[in-house]
Design a protein around this motif. Structure first.
Motif, mmCIF file in Angstrom:
data_model
loop_
_atom_site.group_PDB
_atom_site.id
_atom_site.type_symbol
_atom_site.label_atom_id
_atom_site.label_comp_id
_atom_site.label_asym_id
_atom_site.label_seq_id
_atom_site.Cartn_x
_atom_site.Cartn_y
_atom_site.Cartn_z
ATOM 1 N N GLY A 222 0.806 -1.217 0.000
ATOM 2 C CA GLY A 222 0.000 0.000 0.000
ATOM 3 C C GLY A 222 0.835 1.261 0.000
ATOM 4 N N GLN A 223 2.037 1.201 0.586
ATOM 5 C CA GLN A 223 2.908 2.381 0.616
ATOM 6 C C GLN A 223 3.347 2.743 -0.799
ATOM 7 O OE1 GLN A 223 4.129 4.159 3.481
ATOM 8 N NE2 GLN A 223 2.323 3.171 4.307
ATOM 9 N N GLU B 262 1.728 1.928 -3.518
ATOM 10 C CA GLU B 262 0.560 2.370 -4.271
ATOM 11 C C GLU B 262 0.220 3.812 -3.947
ATOM 12 O OE1 GLU B 262 -2.558 -0.372 -3.511
ATOM 13 O OE2 GLU B 262 -1.685 -1.917 -4.796
ATOM 14 N N ALA B 263 0.294 4.146 -2.648
ATOM 15 C CA ALA B 263 -0.017 5.517 -2.265
ATOM 16 C C ALA B 263 0.976 6.477 -2.916
ATOM 17 C CB ALA B 263 0.019 5.667 -0.747
ATOM 18 N N ALA B 264 2.255 6.101 -2.912
ATOM 19 C CA ALA B 264 3.270 6.961 -3.532
ATOM 20 C C ALA B 264 2.998 7.105 -5.025
ATOM 21 C CB ALA B 264 4.663 6.384 -3.295
ATOM 22 N N ALA B 265 2.654 5.985 -5.674
ATOM 23 C CA ALA B 265 2.384 6.042 -7.113
ATOM 24 C C ALA B 265 1.152 6.890 -7.389
ATOM 25 C CB ALA B 265 2.188 4.630 -7.657
ATOM 26 N N ALA B 266 0.115 6.718 -6.549
ATOM 27 C CA ALA B 266 -1.113 7.474 -6.773
ATOM 28 C C ALA B 266 -0.885 8.971 -6.622
ATOM 29 C CB ALA B 266 -2.197 7.009 -5.806
ATOM 30 N N LYS C 274 12.088 8.058 -0.949
ATOM 31 C CA LYS C 274 11.389 8.859 0.059
ATOM 32 C C LYS C 274 10.462 8.023 0.938
ATOM 33 C CE LYS C 274 13.123 12.593 -1.296
ATOM 34 N NZ LYS C 274 13.992 13.351 -0.403
ATOM 35 N N VAL C 275 9.975 6.910 0.404
ATOM 36 C CA VAL C 275 8.941 6.178 1.134
ATOM 37 C C VAL C 275 9.410 4.780 1.553
ATOM 38 C CG1 VAL C 275 6.624 5.229 0.995
ATOM 39 C CG2 VAL C 275 7.109 7.453 -0.004
ATOM 40 N N GLN D 184 11.663 3.263 5.420
ATOM 41 C CA GLN D 184 10.967 2.298 6.272
ATOM 42 C C GLN D 184 11.692 0.962 6.291
ATOM 43 O OE1 GLN D 184 6.562 2.353 6.074
ATOM 44 N NE2 GLN D 184 6.864 3.838 4.452
ATOM 45 N N ASN E 171 -6.344 5.071 -12.422
ATOM 46 C CA ASN E 171 -5.049 5.747 -12.278
ATOM 47 C C ASN E 171 -3.886 4.770 -12.415
ATOM 48 O OD1 ASN E 171 -5.078 4.491 -9.835
ATOM 49 N ND2 ASN E 171 -4.497 6.294 -8.649
ATOM 50 N N LEU F 135 -3.001 1.899 -11.233
ATOM 51 C CA LEU F 135 -2.387 1.023 -10.237
ATOM 52 C C LEU F 135 -2.518 -0.412 -10.716
ATOM 53 C CD1 LEU F 135 -3.455 2.513 -6.798
ATOM 54 C CD2 LEU F 135 -1.267 2.680 -7.953
ATOM 55 N N ARG G 67 -1.615 10.440 -13.030
ATOM 56 C CA ARG G 67 -1.529 10.202 -11.586
ATOM 57 C C ARG G 67 -1.463 11.498 -10.805
ATOM 58 N NH1 ARG G 67 2.369 5.002 -11.283
ATOM 59 N NH2 ARG G 67 0.740 3.450 -11.502
ATOM 60 N N MET H 5 -6.164 9.678 -5.044
ATOM 61 C CA MET H 5 -6.797 8.427 -4.631
ATOM 62 C C MET H 5 -6.723 8.278 -3.122
ATOM 63 S SD MET H 5 -6.691 4.794 -6.292
ATOM 64 C CE MET H 5 -7.487 3.378 -5.583
ATOM 65 N N PHE I 107 -7.391 5.449 -0.060
ATOM 66 C CA PHE I 107 -7.456 3.998 0.069
ATOM 67 C C PHE I 107 -8.227 3.579 1.315
ATOM 68 C CE2 PHE I 107 -3.660 5.143 -2.225
ATOM 69 C CZ PHE I 107 -3.584 4.219 -3.250
ATOM 70 N N ASN J 87 -3.022 4.146 4.024
ATOM 71 C CA ASN J 87 -1.693 4.143 3.409
ATOM 72 C C ASN J 87 -0.930 5.440 3.622
ATOM 73 O OD1 ASN J 87 -2.186 1.591 2.586
ATOM 74 N ND2 ASN J 87 -2.601 2.110 0.454
ATOM 75 N N PHE K 200 2.209 7.549 5.162
ATOM 76 C CA PHE K 200 3.607 7.155 5.331
ATOM 77 C C PHE K 200 3.958 7.256 6.815
ATOM 78 C CE2 PHE K 200 3.633 9.324 1.025
ATOM 79 C CZ PHE K 200 3.365 8.151 0.357
ATOM 80 N N HIS L 225 6.554 6.989 8.626
ATOM 81 C CA HIS L 225 7.802 7.573 9.106
ATOM 82 C C HIS L 225 7.819 9.084 8.937
ATOM 83 C CE1 HIS L 225 8.121 7.010 4.854
ATOM 84 N NE2 HIS L 225 9.234 7.700 4.783
ATOM 85 N N ARG M 160 -3.900 14.824 1.869
ATOM 86 C CA ARG M 160 -2.689 14.529 1.115
ATOM 87 C C ARG M 160 -2.986 14.464 -0.381
ATOM 88 N NH1 ARG M 160 0.445 8.917 2.088
ATOM 89 N NH2 ARG M 160 -1.488 8.112 1.222
#
Lengths: 504, 263
Positions: A402-403, A405-409, A420-421, A425, B71, B73, B99, B104, B106, B110, B112, B114, B172
């Motif tokens: 999911g990390q 995917e979120a970055a790609a989205a 960065k992501v 981690q 998008n 994915l 994109r 999007m 989720f 999702n 981050f 950190h 975000r």
């Protein structure tokens, strides 16, 4: 009596879990110490009967050995020989750690890559290399280096690169007279640069726009390095200062040093207890202390008193040792300064060949990987890199999909998402097992004995074959590797705490 | 595979006002397989500018797969998807363009873990849009204000409740100033009392004229906010209509069965 049972009653000590816990621990500690003491004193008696007194005085005896390589290949004393061996161990361990980390990260990422070829190569590498014993690999590298051609250059000949049975030789860059002056001047010049950087950062935050913080800082730093390169002799004055400190340090009487150590121990215990009590303080006042807490505080006091006892009664020499080596340190530092006009921070040389004919060899003008060092270094690095690759792969895979995917989205590119992501981690997950591999490299370096690399165990064995001080020698080995390991795990734990993800 | 019957007419339920607007998303006969399993079977769909479309259907009907294809994915294997005039192909430039224009949200947030809430929001504007940090942070604070949690800016996601995390995730996405927002079951992982705070933010967004496609099980939200409702089953679009049409006068038997089970 329901009313009475509402009060807290102290249980009798044989049912008190705190007392039992500490009692068992203290008893265990005592048993271990006693057993150890028994074994050591038995061995000492037995060795004494054979006429081999156990002690460490032999460290000052003449060594009469020659080492294959190191800071001192013909050491005067056995202590110096061991020290030279320790430096060789550290050398191969540190270089092995750096090289296997880089190789391991590349392989680990390659194993996850979409590129079929890269992925297969990395997989085959990992599955092959990690399943062959490291000793076999080290010996194999020894054979490979030994099968290089003979060294057949004329004496005095210089080249950029030699590869022969005598090792692999490259040009060397080394610290020259001006190096410490150069570094000191660079540090001084870094202060104004730091202020400029801070000013630009503030400006960017307040006014926005591109202030080029990074490039301006870098440019100024390069400029400072160029200035420091040529102007380093103006930093010659610390020589006098450091030598003055050296003299002053040597004048400290032993009793004063003993007093200082006592103060440090007592103040340390007091500081620990205060901090401990603070941690038990709630907004409603000091929480009720339980037996466990008292035990801990008593232990701190006992520890401090034991140290004081060591300093004054058991080993008064410790204080003079601190005085002497402290003074030596300032003297050593002072000698690094004082280079005059024209002294350069760094210098370089190409490898030369000496002694044409039968005893042909490399002169220490170049940077030479001896056959033994090369075998051990390559063996350790390639072996450990295969484990690090798996650790890195596991770390990246442990970051939830999911990390990504979120970055790609959000429109981040694959590289940006990785940097960065995912990697920040993954790094957190990877750090503890990576530390284990670093410990393994350090410990496995003692396998250098198989290819006659002059690391600490090999040197030590040569020495105790001469004087039979096996027990003392092994205690030195153990302490040395323990200190190395504790240092590595200390660093790893520190980084680990820094990286911890905040929750709640 | 692209058998279209009159039920899935892409223009179903369009009011005259909507009909006059531009198409912002256009799906024509989209097919998608996962191995042997066909998740989408010739899906036709037309989303108008500033339209709120809610996708309903039983689990496994391909709702999430559809919006994940929009998008990219997931990669669709047949048919065309055109977003804001750009066709989704293997061209990296098109993918990046789409994109950064399609946000999007989720089911599992999702975020981050950190990075602080503020850094979560400013990451993409700074690195993708190349905005100045200060500007991006100012925008982030505005967005946090808008989703109702301005005081959480410097906390880490792990320190927030589920509802707060999902609102950060929405902020975000909004930070990239997208033309379209996709919501993939945004309230399914939330405790009941936190669902409404997220739905309120989504309603606010819909009223502000954002084009939205929401996969959700919140029927109240669908009835209240949606311009049109799409009902999917087995990777097919079964029915499209206005909420009123859909809930009071469903045309297909499958829709009737679905409604009888959830209402």
């Amino acid at each position: 009596m329901p009313a009475a049972s509402a009060h807290h009653e102290r249980p009798p000590f044989w049912r008190n879990t705190n007392v039992l816990k500490w009692g068992v621990q203290i008893l265990t500690l005592a048993a271990v110490v006693a057993a150890f003491w028994f074994l050591v004193s038995q061995a000492k008696t037995n060795l004494d009967d054979k006429g081999i007194p156990v002690g460490y005085d032999w460290l000052n005896d003449p060594a009469n050995i020659q080492l294959g390589e190191g800071i001192d290949t013909v050491p005067d004393t056995m202590g110096r020989a061991l020290w030279s061996g320790m430096v060789n161990t550290l050398r191969v361990a540190v270089l092995g750690i750096i090289a296997s980390t880089i190789l391991g990260i590349v392989l680990g990422i390659a194993r996850l890559s979409n590129n079929w070829l890269a992925q297969k190569i990395a997989s085959v590498y990992v599955e092959t290399i990690r399943n062959i014993p490291v000793l076999v690999q080290i010996l194999l590298w020894g054979v490979i280096v030994a099968s290089l051609p003979e060294l057949t250059a004329d004496p005095g000949e210089k080249r950029w690169f030699f590869a022969s049975q005598k090792g692999i030789s490259l040009p060397r860059v080394f610290y020259a007279d001006g190096f410490y002056q150069f570094v000191a001047l660079l540090l001084v010049l870094a202060i104004p640069i730091w202020f400029v950087r801070r000013y630009l950062k503030r400006k960017q935050e307040l006014e926005g726009g591109e202030q080029h913080v990074g490039s301006v800082t870098f440019g100024l730093f390069v400029l400072a390095a160029i200035i420091a390169w040529f102007a380093n002799p103006i930093m010659a004055w610390p020589r006098g200062v450091f030598h003055a400190i050296e003299d002053a340090w040597a004048e400290i009487p032993q009793s004063v040093m003993q007093l200082i150590l006592t103060v440090i121990a007592v103040a340390g215990a007091a500081w620990w207890i205060k901090r401990f009590l603070d941690s038990r303080r709630t907004p409603a006042g000091l929480a009720k202390l339980i037996d466990d807490d008292y035990f801990r505080m008593i232990f701190a006091v006992v520890g401090a008193l034991a140290f004081v006892f060591v300093v004054w009664v058991l080993w008064p020499g410790l204080s003079s040792w601190i005085i002497n080596s402290g003074s030596d340190f300032w003297g050593w530092l002072g000698d690094k300064f004082g280079g005059d006009r024209g002294s350069r921070p760094l210098d370089g040389m190409r490898p030369t060949v000496t002694e044409g004919g039968r005893f042909v060899n490399y002169a220490p003008t170049g940077w030479t990987l001896t056959p033994a060092f090369a075998a051990l270094f390559f063996g350790l690095t390639f072996y450990t890199a295969s484990f690090i690759a798996e650790i890195v792969r596991g770390g990246i895979m442990a970051v939830p999909q999911g990390q990504n995917e979120a970055a790609a989205a959000l429109g981040l590119s694959r590289g940006q998402a990785l940097r960065k992501v995912v990697l920040p981690q993954a790094f957190r997950i990877v750090m503890p097992p990576l530390g284990n591999q670093y410990l393994n490299i350090t410990k496995n370096s003692s396998l250098g004995i198989a290819v006659a690399f002059s690391e600490v165990v090999q040197v030590g064995q040569t020495l105790y074959n001469k004087n039979n001080q096996t027990l003392a020698m092994y205690s030195i080995f153990m302490v040395f590797f323990l200190v190395c390991s504790l240092t590595i795990s200390g660093v790893v734990n520190y980084i680990n705490n820094k990286l911890k993800i905040v929750e709640r | 595979m692209t058998t279209t019957n009159s039920m899935t007419d892409v223009h179903n339920g369009l009011t005259d006002e909507l009909r006059a607007r531009n198409d912002i998303i256009e799906c024509r006969g989209v097919d998608k397989w996962f191995g042997d399993f066909q998740a989408l079977r010739g899906v036709d769909l037309l989303v108008k500018d500033r339209e709120v479309m809610v996708v309903l259907g039983p689990s496994g009907s391909g709702k999430s797969t559809l919006i994940r294809c929009i998008n990219r994915l997931e990669v669709h294997q047949g048919g065309d998807i055109i977003v804001d005039g750009v066709e989704l192909t293997n061209d990296l430039r098109n993918i990046d363009k789409i994109r950064s224009e399609v946000g999007m949200v989720f089911q599992q947030f999702n975020l981050f873990p950190h990075l602080t809430v503020l850094d979560n929001i400013t990451l993409a504007p700074i690195w993708v849009r190349k905005k100045a940090k200060k500007e991006a942070e100012q925008k982030a604070h505005e967005l946090l204000e808008r989703v109702g949690i301005p005081e959480q800016a410097n906390k880490f996601p792990g320190q927030l409740s589920g509802g707060q995390q999902q609102r950060v995730a929405i902020a975000r996405s909004l930070a990239m100033e997208p033309r379209v927002m996709l919501f993939d079951e945004p309230t399914s992982a939330l405790d009941p009392e936190m669902i409404s705070e997220v739905l309120d933010v989504m309603k606010d967004l819909a009223n502000g004229g954002m084009t939205m496609i929401c996969v959700t099980h919140e029927m109240g939200f669908a009835r209240e906010v949606a311009d049109r409702i799409v009902f999917m089953e087995d990777g097919r679009v079964v029915e499209i209509g206005t909420p009123n049409q859909f809930f009071t006068d469903p045309k297909s038997d499958r829709t009737k069965l679905f409604l009888s089970q959830i209402l």
